[in-house]
Design a protein around this motif. Sequence first.
Motif, PDB file in Angstrom:
ATOM      1  N   GLU A  53      42.306  40.627  30.237  1.00  0.00           N
ATOM      2  CA  GLU A  53      42.979  40.274  30.356  1.00  0.00           C
ATOM      3  C   GLU A  53      42.721  40.800  31.359  1.00  0.00           C
ATOM      4  O   GLU A  53      42.791  40.574  33.231  1.00  0.00           O
ATOM      5  N   LEU A  54      43.420  41.873  31.276  1.00  0.00           N
ATOM      6  CA  LEU A  54      43.349  43.457  32.105  1.00  0.00           C
ATOM      7  C   LEU A  54      41.902  43.129  33.284  1.00  0.00           C
ATOM      8  O   LEU A  54      42.510  43.453  34.226  1.00  0.00           O
ATOM      9  N   PHE A  55      40.742  43.398  32.243  1.00  0.00           N
ATOM     10  CA  PHE A  55      39.429  43.754  33.132  1.00  0.00           C
ATOM     11  C   PHE A  55      38.570  43.168  33.086  1.00  0.00           C
ATOM     12  O   PHE A  55      38.716  42.440  32.557  1.00  0.00           O
ATOM     13  N   THR A  56      37.853  43.016  34.514  1.00  0.00           N
ATOM     14  CA  THR A  56      37.287  42.008  34.331  1.00  0.00           C
ATOM     15  C   THR A  56      36.344  42.112  33.899  1.00  0.00           C
ATOM     16  O   THR A  56      36.167  43.814  33.225  1.00  0.00           O
ATOM     17  N   GLU A  57      34.550  41.754  33.984  1.00  0.00           N
ATOM     18  CA  GLU A  57      33.765  42.588  32.919  1.00  0.00           C
ATOM     19  C   GLU A  57      33.445  43.035  32.954  1.00  0.00           C
ATOM     20  O   GLU A  57      32.570  44.619  32.523  1.00  0.00           O
ATOM     21  N   ASP A  58      32.901  43.416  34.803  1.00  0.00           N
ATOM     22  CA  ASP A  58      32.332  45.049  34.973  1.00  0.00           C
ATOM     23  C   ASP A  58      33.194  46.003  35.728  1.00  0.00           C
ATOM     24  O   ASP A  58      33.247  46.842  36.175  1.00  0.00           O
ATOM     25  N   GLY A  59      34.964  46.197  34.996  1.00  0.00           N
ATOM     26  CA  GLY A  59      35.768  47.155  34.986  1.00  0.00           C
ATOM     27  C   GLY A  59      36.801  47.223  35.436  1.00  0.00           C
ATOM     28  O   GLY A  59      37.124  48.061  35.988  1.00  0.00           O
ATOM     29  N   TRP A  60      37.061  46.109  36.503  1.00  0.00           N
ATOM     30  CA  TRP A  60      37.970  46.605  38.278  1.00  0.00           C
ATOM     31  C   TRP A  60      39.249  46.331  36.581  1.00  0.00           C
ATOM     32  O   TRP A  60      39.376  44.492  36.195  1.00  0.00           O
ATOM     33  N   MET A  61      40.599  46.240  37.340  1.00  0.00           N
ATOM     34  CA  MET A  61      41.839  46.441  36.661  1.00  0.00           C
ATOM     35  C   MET A  61      42.771  44.804  37.277  1.00  0.00           C
ATOM     36  O   MET A  61      42.932  45.276  38.629  1.00  0.00           O
ATOM     37  N   LEU A  62      42.746  44.065  36.873  1.00  0.00           N
ATOM     38  CA  LEU A  62      43.304  43.015  37.860  1.00  0.00           C
ATOM     39  C   LEU A  62      44.979  43.063  38.282  1.00  0.00           C
ATOM     40  O   LEU A  62      45.728  43.289  36.827  1.00  0.00           O
ATOM     41  N   MET A  63      45.105  42.552  39.290  1.00  0.00           N
ATOM     42  CA  MET A  63      47.253  42.616  39.275  1.00  0.00           C
ATOM     43  C   MET A  63      47.033  41.153  39.115  1.00  0.00           C
ATOM     44  O   MET A  63      46.062  40.706  38.559  1.00  0.00           O
ATOM     45  N   GLY A  64      48.820  40.396  39.130  1.00  0.00           N
ATOM     46  CA  GLY A  64      49.108  39.315  38.448  1.00  0.00           C
ATOM     47  C   GLY A  64      49.051  37.913  39.403  1.00  0.00           C
ATOM     48  O   GLY A  64      50.357  37.487  39.617  1.00  0.00           O
ATOM     49  N   ASP A  65      49.167  39.287  40.470  1.00  0.00           N
ATOM     50  CA  ASP A  65      50.359  38.313  42.017  1.00  0.00           C
ATOM     51  C   ASP A  65      48.355  37.658  43.175  1.00  0.00           C
ATOM     52  O   ASP A  65      47.260  38.096  42.767  1.00  0.00           O
ATOM     53  N   LEU A  66      48.735  37.345  43.607  1.00  0.00           N
ATOM     54  CA  LEU A  66      48.145  36.527  44.550  1.00  0.00           C
ATOM     55  C   LEU A  66      48.530  37.678  46.137  1.00  0.00           C
ATOM     56  O   LEU A  66      49.563  37.229  46.282  1.00  0.00           O
ATOM     57  N   VAL A  67      46.997  37.812  47.072  1.00  0.00           N
ATOM     58  CA  VAL A  67      47.122  38.402  48.166  1.00  0.00           C
ATOM     59  C   VAL A  67      46.800  38.292  49.084  1.00  0.00           C
ATOM     60  O   VAL A  67      45.433  37.648  48.699  1.00  0.00           O
ATOM     61  N   GLU A  68      46.399  38.095  50.181  1.00  0.00           N
ATOM     62  CA  GLU A  68      46.338  38.408  51.449  1.00  0.00           C
ATOM     63  C   GLU A  68      45.309  39.520  52.192  1.00  0.00           C
ATOM     64  O   GLU A  68      46.691  40.270  52.223  1.00  0.00           O
ATOM     65  N   ILE A  69      44.480  40.567  52.557  1.00  0.00           N
ATOM     66  CA  ILE A  69      44.411  41.599  53.291  1.00  0.00           C
ATOM     67  C   ILE A  69      43.448  41.054  54.150  1.00  0.00           C
ATOM     68  O   ILE A  69      42.466  40.909  54.316  1.00  0.00           O
ATOM     69  N   ASP A  70      43.972  41.713  55.655  1.00  0.00           N
ATOM     70  CA  ASP A  70      43.442  41.445  56.408  1.00  0.00           C
ATOM     71  C   ASP A  70      42.167  42.499  57.224  1.00  0.00           C
ATOM     72  O   ASP A  70      42.353  43.003  56.036  1.00  0.00           O
ATOM     73  N   ASP A  71      41.518  41.972  58.361  1.00  0.00           N
ATOM     74  CA  ASP A  71      40.502  43.395  58.917  1.00  0.00           C
ATOM     75  C   ASP A  71      40.704  44.239  58.566  1.00  0.00           C
ATOM     76  O   ASP A  71      40.019  45.810  59.036  1.00  0.00           O
ATOM     77  N   ALA A  72      42.440  44.848  59.376  1.00  0.00           N
ATOM     78  CA  ALA A  72      42.942  46.730  59.489  1.00  0.00           C
ATOM     79  C   ALA A  72      42.422  46.504  57.729  1.00  0.00           C
ATOM     80  O   ALA A  72      42.866  47.838  57.499  1.00  0.00           O
ATOM     81  N   GLY A  73      43.010  46.089  57.078  1.00  0.00           N
ATOM     82  CA  GLY A  73      43.055  46.412  55.414  1.00  0.00           C
ATOM     83  C   GLY A  73      44.232  46.851  55.137  1.00  0.00           C
ATOM     84  O   GLY A  73      44.760  46.819  53.929  1.00  0.00           O
ATOM     85  N   TYR A  74      45.563  45.676  55.544  1.00  0.00           N
ATOM     86  CA  TYR A  74      46.682  45.719  54.885  1.00  0.00           C
ATOM     87  C   TYR A  74      46.875  44.588  54.293  1.00  0.00           C
ATOM     88  O   TYR A  74      45.998  43.901  54.388  1.00  0.00           O
ATOM     89  N   LEU A  75      47.454  45.073  53.389  1.00  0.00           N
ATOM     90  CA  LEU A  75      47.433  43.522  52.278  1.00  0.00           C
ATOM     91  C   LEU A  75      48.714  42.541  52.047  1.00  0.00           C
ATOM     92  O   LEU A  75      50.317  44.067  51.877  1.00  0.00           O
ATOM     93  N   ARG A  76      49.205  41.748  51.946  1.00  0.00           N
ATOM     94  CA  ARG A  76      50.530  41.402  51.726  1.00  0.00           C
ATOM     95  C   ARG A  76      50.635  39.969  50.440  1.00  0.00           C
ATOM     96  O   ARG A  76      49.591  39.452  50.021  1.00  0.00           O
ATOM     97  N   VAL A  77      51.662  40.077  50.109  1.00  0.00           N
ATOM     98  CA  VAL A  77      51.365  39.633  48.849  1.00  0.00           C
ATOM     99  C   VAL A  77      52.050  38.130  48.882  1.00  0.00           C
ATOM    100  O   VAL A  77      52.843  37.849  49.141  1.00  0.00           O
ATOM    101  N   ILE A  78      50.860  37.117  48.622  1.00  0.00           N
ATOM    102  CA  ILE A  78      51.444  35.607  48.945  1.00  0.00           C
ATOM    103  C   ILE A  78      51.946  34.535  48.003  1.00  0.00           C
ATOM    104  O   ILE A  78      52.150  33.604  47.988  1.00  0.00           O
ATOM    105  N   GLY A  79      51.835  35.216  46.367  1.00  0.00           N
ATOM    106  CA  GLY A  79      52.104  34.858  45.648  1.00  0.00           C
ATOM    107  C   GLY A  79      51.475  35.174  44.676  1.00  0.00           C
ATOM    108  O   GLY A  79      51.407  36.608  43.923  1.00  0.00           O
ATOM    109  N   ARG A  80      51.879  34.472  43.330  1.00  0.00           N
ATOM    110  CA  ARG A  80      51.897  34.921  42.163  1.00  0.00           C
ATOM    111  C   ARG A  80      51.198  34.318  40.578  1.00  0.00           C
ATOM    112  O   ARG A  80      51.153  33.176  40.537  1.00  0.00           O
ATOM    113  N   THR A  81      50.477  35.009  40.084  1.00  0.00           N
ATOM    114  CA  THR A  81      49.196  33.833  39.014  1.00  0.00           C
ATOM    115  C   THR A  81      50.183  34.399  37.356  1.00  0.00           C
ATOM    116  O   THR A  81      50.102  32.918  36.792  1.00  0.00           O
ATOM    117  N   SER A  82      50.945  35.502  37.251  1.00  0.00           N
ATOM    118  CA  SER A  82      51.365  34.992  36.401  1.00  0.00           C
ATOM    119  C   SER A  82      52.555  34.670  36.543  1.00  0.00           C
ATOM    120  O   SER A  82      53.593  34.686  37.112  1.00  0.00           O
TER     121      SER A  82
END
Length: 552
Positions: free
Chosen positions: A416-445
């Motif tokens: 559950e933690l890793f994708t099949e190709d090895g990326w480690m997942l968070m339990g949130d929903l986020v939005e990353i804008d064009d400048a690379g800034y991240l905002r948390v907009i929800g939670r999946t867990s």
Amino acid sequence: MLGARFAQAVIDVYVEAGWWGTDALADLVAGHAAARPDDPAYIVADESGDGIVTWAQYHERSSELAAVFVQAGLDPGTRIGVILPDGATVHTVFLAAEKAGLVVAGIGARAGPAEIRHLLGRMRATALVTHAHHRGRPSSELVASLRAGDLKGLRHIVVPDVAFAPASPTVIDGNFMEAPQRAARERLLEGRALGPDELFMLNSTSGTTGWPKCVMHTENRWFYFHQLATESGELTSDDVFFGAVPAPFGFGLWTAHFSPGALGCPTIVSPRFEPEKALRAMAKHRVSVLACVSTQFIMMLNSPALEQVDLTSLRVMFTGGEAVPYERAAAFEDRTGAKVLQFYGSNETGALSGTALTDSRERRFGTAGRVIDAMEVRVFDDHGHQVTTAPLVGRPAGKGPATCIGYLDDGDANAELFTEDGWMLMGDLVEIDDAGYLRVIGRTSDIIIRGGKNISAPALEAEISEHPDVDLVAAVSMPDEILGERICVYVATRGNVAMTLSDVTTFLADRGVTQEWFPEHLVQLDELPRSSGDKVAKGELRADIRRRLAAE
């Protein structure tokens, strides 16, 4: 899993890039002990006054304790549970374990007996390190209860408080054990120390179901986190830290164990966080870097003592562990002059994004910062496909030098933690804008974040459902100005038997459930609302408790 570590090819890449190093913390502490032996490493703000442990004492006492561990027959790779309050002692024990080649099984000092039993068993710890008393009771009683179950061979190591009773011997299984002389100590420890790429600690994290999982840590992941903090907060060896977050957990590790150890600067710690005492200690010792969760800085902001102390030395506050409230963070910054910074990540991922002193106020309070290039942050949609069209919206994941090794002996959780190709997942929903800034907009867990502590709603529901009168139970978050979220439980009982909050908390206490899981509000309904899939409609319950609170 004793030799759990990253693949050598990955280690080589991280070292070559300068993200990881070849020195362990013990090497750095030894250097500080030689260069500034009488400077304070830890200042323990306690009710009995300040206890100071210098760099020389930190190095010497951790070596003495490491030798005692070896004398006691603890083999390399042995896992030792550590349940100690915040202070100089817990960091000294961590460093001693590193020198002796032992793996720390770090458990929060407020954990309940059932959680302690689960974690020690899951981590396969064969010894437990405590003070003589744990939460007001002899720690020998705790160990006796653990031995009465599945942990029959558990050894008990009682260590003195290195700041206030440094001359007291260590007690192992009721027998006093003095540290050997330096020459004998060096022989005992030769070749035992852990390297920065090896498994040095296991700590716990709340999952969406079941008991806490055990996260595997290397030192180098936290040294990389220190690099990020140094860059974002412009940290130097002239800084004075105040570490308010408990040591076994990720935030507490880098802010009170690794960053001060890397810089060689003093850290103020306290066995228990109390806002007024924290503020006065910060003023007295001219603290420049505060590390705390949002709940703690809000408590300080609300304390009358804030108007009575001089905090002009404070220049930066690192916070996180939960959503940072914009207005409260702005108020703290305005009142103290300290710039508020945060990292976004988890005990597992480390950091995926972070803010910096160079960011605007809007960026620092309105986002979780810019994504970190070295962490190769990706965003995945509901089907597990990578999102490539800006703005990126979905579930974030990372692969890089801040990540942990994974969960201990837990294939399902790692899947559950890793994708099949090895990326480690968070339990949130986020939005990353064009400048690379991240905002948390929800939670999946299904997690409730109460004062920076992740609490699994399904795990709490499973405990309460064992009550003989409970037919159905659901735990949801309710908003709170201080803690961010509190726990509300909705229950339907068999035969509509009346149930109170006290009934639930007493039942949980009798089951040995940690007090941090105790709900603060209870609503009894004839039936809990259901979704089309016949699951409890938690969205309706969250909306209901907000309406009830507004009406009150």
